[in-house]
Design a protein around this motif. Structure first.
Motif, PDB file in Angstrom:
ATOM      1  N   LEU A   7       0.842  -1.190   0.000  1.00  0.00           N
ATOM      2  CA  LEU A   7       0.000   0.000   0.000  1.00  0.00           C
ATOM      3  C   LEU A   7       0.878   1.241   0.000  1.00  0.00           C
ATOM      4  O   LEU A   7       1.589   1.489   0.967  1.00  0.00           O
ATOM      5  N   HIS A  81      -8.004  -1.601   6.175  1.00  0.00           N
ATOM      6  CA  HIS A  81      -9.464  -1.564   6.026  1.00  0.00           C
ATOM      7  C   HIS A  81      -9.921  -0.225   5.456  1.00  0.00           C
ATOM      8  O   HIS A  81     -10.695  -0.182   4.494  1.00  0.00           O
ATOM      9  N   TYR A  83      -8.126   2.060   3.947  1.00  0.00           N
ATOM     10  CA  TYR A  83      -7.495   2.226   2.641  1.00  0.00           C
ATOM     11  C   TYR A  83      -8.396   1.626   1.556  1.00  0.00           C
ATOM     12  O   TYR A  83      -8.715   2.266   0.554  1.00  0.00           O
ATOM     13  N   ARG A  84      -8.820   0.393   1.801  1.00  0.00           N
ATOM     14  CA  ARG A  84      -9.692  -0.286   0.822  1.00  0.00           C
ATOM     15  C   ARG A  84     -11.083   0.334   0.786  1.00  0.00           C
ATOM     16  O   ARG A  84     -11.669   0.496  -0.285  1.00  0.00           O
ATOM     17  N   LYS A  85     -11.621   0.673   1.945  1.00  0.00           N
ATOM     18  CA  LYS A  85     -12.970   1.241   2.032  1.00  0.00           C
ATOM     19  C   LYS A  85     -13.093   2.512   1.198  1.00  0.00           C
ATOM     20  O   LYS A  85     -14.119   2.740   0.549  1.00  0.00           O
ATOM     21  N   ASN A  87     -11.168   3.236  -1.368  1.00  0.00           N
ATOM     22  CA  ASN A  87     -10.554   3.003  -2.677  1.00  0.00           C
ATOM     23  C   ASN A  87      -9.362   3.925  -2.905  1.00  0.00           C
ATOM     24  O   ASN A  87      -9.189   4.485  -3.986  1.00  0.00           O
ATOM     25  N   ASN A  89      -5.409   5.172  -3.276  1.00  0.00           N
ATOM     26  CA  ASN A  89      -4.221   4.626  -3.920  1.00  0.00           C
ATOM     27  C   ASN A  89      -2.942   5.209  -3.317  1.00  0.00           C
ATOM     28  O   ASN A  89      -1.857   4.927  -3.796  1.00  0.00           O
TER      29      ASN A  89
END
Length: 128
Positions: A7, A81, A83-85, A87, A89
């Protein structure tokens, strides 16, 4: 966080409080946004004021990553969590006080350095 090394992220630290971390963090977040990136922001520790500035810039919530109240695995999980939630980059983490200032100013525990170490995040040091 499964593999936090994958990440993209950076932590902005400083030599002490009042060194411009929040100003630089907000400027960098806006720059990344204008460049077409999807940044997410985090704040080291239980601070609630600086994350409000981050939210004003990004239009999304900034989250706290706190090694005093949470275990390292929990902090890494929360970082991944959110970071993904969102979206995202790229993540920008604003440090707390001085880079090596931790609990009571007598330890590095729960400070910026400790968070960078626990999350394997590269750090940039702002020198006032």
């Amino acid at each position: 966080m499964e593999n936090n090394c994958s990440l993209p992220r950076i932590l902005l630290g400083a030599t002490g409080s009042g060194s411009g971390k929040t100003t630089i963090t907000c400027g960098l977040l806006k720059l990344l946004q204008r460049a077409g990136r999807d940044p997410i922001s985090f704040k080291c520790g239980p601070d609630y004021i600086d994350p409000m500035f981050h939210k004003e810039v990004l239009g999304i919530n900034s989250r706290n990553l706190d090694l005093f109240f949470n275990e390292e695995d929990t902090v890494r999980m929360l970082m991944g969590h959110h970071y993904r939630k969102e979206n995202a980059n790229i993540a920008v983490i604003e440090g707390v006080m001085g880079y090596y200032d931790g609990l009571g100013g007598t330890s590095v525990t729960a400070g910026s350095y400790d968070l960078a170490r626990a999350t394997r995040t590269p750090a940039i040091l702002n020198v006032d």
